[in-house]
Design a protein around this motif. Sequence first.
Motif, mmCIF file in Angstrom:
data_model
loop_
_atom_site.group_PDB
_atom_site.id
_atom_site.type_symbol
_atom_site.label_atom_id
_atom_site.label_comp_id
_atom_site.label_asym_id
_atom_site.label_seq_id
_atom_site.Cartn_x
_atom_site.Cartn_y
_atom_site.Cartn_z
ATOM 1 N N GLN A 192 0.755 -1.203 -0.108
ATOM 2 C CA GLN A 192 -0.120 -0.059 -0.097
ATOM 3 C C GLN A 192 0.749 1.301 -0.031
ATOM 4 N N TYR A 193 2.231 1.114 0.046
ATOM 5 C CA TYR A 193 3.109 2.130 -0.462
ATOM 6 C C TYR A 193 3.118 2.329 -1.603
ATOM 7 N N LEU A 194 2.446 3.451 -2.206
ATOM 8 C CA LEU A 194 2.324 3.430 -3.756
ATOM 9 C C LEU A 194 3.737 3.889 -4.127
ATOM 10 N N GLU A 195 4.648 4.642 -3.609
ATOM 11 C CA GLU A 195 5.884 4.981 -3.860
ATOM 12 C C GLU A 195 6.610 3.678 -4.193
ATOM 13 N N GLU A 196 6.403 2.896 -3.475
ATOM 14 C CA GLU A 196 7.243 1.491 -3.441
ATOM 15 C C GLU A 196 6.767 0.737 -4.709
ATOM 16 N N ALA A 197 5.482 0.647 -4.888
ATOM 17 C CA ALA A 197 5.101 0.139 -6.308
ATOM 18 C C ALA A 197 5.495 0.911 -7.532
ATOM 19 N N ASP A 198 5.792 2.174 -7.370
ATOM 20 C CA ASP A 198 6.073 3.097 -8.524
ATOM 21 C C ASP A 198 7.555 2.730 -8.786
ATOM 22 N N HIS A 199 8.522 2.726 -7.727
ATOM 23 C CA HIS A 199 9.885 2.495 -7.844
ATOM 24 C C HIS A 199 10.144 0.733 -8.377
ATOM 25 N N LEU A 200 9.189 -0.151 -7.929
ATOM 26 C CA LEU A 200 9.686 -1.544 -8.070
ATOM 27 C C LEU A 200 8.933 -2.234 -9.129
ATOM 28 N N ASP A 299 -0.384 7.657 -6.287
ATOM 29 C CA ASP A 299 -1.637 7.756 -5.349
ATOM 30 C C ASP A 299 -2.925 8.525 -5.988
ATOM 31 N N GLU A 300 -2.414 9.359 -6.886
ATOM 32 C CA GLU A 300 -3.571 9.861 -7.633
ATOM 33 C C GLU A 300 -4.311 8.924 -8.398
ATOM 34 N N VAL A 301 -3.787 7.993 -9.201
ATOM 35 C CA VAL A 301 -4.214 6.964 -9.796
ATOM 36 C C VAL A 301 -5.186 6.226 -8.980
ATOM 37 N N PHE A 302 -4.697 5.750 -7.770
ATOM 38 C CA PHE A 302 -5.456 4.881 -6.751
ATOM 39 C C PHE A 302 -6.799 5.694 -6.256
#
Length: 330
Positions: A192-200, A299-302
């Motif tokens: 649920q850390y969207l920064e994490e998903a974006d990075h990985l 996060d905005e996509v979410f």
Amino acid sequence: METIRVEDLSKSYGKNQALSEVGFAARPGTVLGLLGPNGSGKTTTVRILSTLLRADSGRAWIDGHDVAEQPHLVRAAIGLTGQYAAVDDDLSGRHNLELIGRLLGLPRAAARGRADELIQRFQLEDAASRMAKTYSGGMRRRLDVAASLVGRPSVLFLDEPTTGLDPRSRTEVWTLVRELVADGVTVLLTTQYLEEADHLANDLVVLDQGKVVATGTPTELKARVGGLALQVRIEDPSRCAQAAAYVAAATGAEATVDEDTGLIGAPAGDTAALRQLTERLEAAGISFFELGLRQATLDEVFLELTGHRSRQTADAPDAVTAGAAERNAR
């Protein structure tokens, strides 16, 4: 051929429909990010794919093996790191890894050799002889991931792997994930850390209320909500609601207000939204510190896809049984 393939998975807990005809696929040697708000079914999906839970209907394959019909072959191909570290606090790091190796059927010498190899790879040499309960959060997570790799899996499930970790420890886990993928491992990451998903993540699947609501690369999903975000910070906080209404009118999307920074923002389809907002603010006499466009965040996509922002919590319908499942995962 996909390393992970899921077709029409459904699962109910009593009257609660946790999953409804969920389908997606993961390519070899990539990270597939599984995103979703509270109760979306992420952990239920992982438990089904890791043979800890049977689906009510639908099918899934790991490395070509049917999850329901060939669970023994699936278990030989996967590793699982859950939301909570599953190491034995009263054993040393080395003994934890040796124990996993022995449980997987490795001879004593082979288990010891594999433990030493993973201790070196995960930079745990200085702490290898210490009891796991003395480890920091980041060290425990590294040990937990190492334990999932004792059997040399081709597919690794990481279910909320950085929950509760400090930023430095989280970055360490990100580095480990990148190294595993470079070695050819396919990773299914729930977070649920969207920064994490974006990075990985190479590809993303967004779940909401047990259903897939979007799939694609991070860039594709950002483009889905316009690819841009309009944001403004005004001088008079008492007029925030009015400014947010203008942002929503200019973009055609729900505006959000960050109470910490005072920024008001919303996804924007094109640069015309910036001109429209500027005109509205000036006409209303609302002064601002900053105003501009930037690339949309996940996060905005979410928010656009699910109707609310991400939360740093586990799936509600999964939480009751998740802890027990993770303890038995290996």
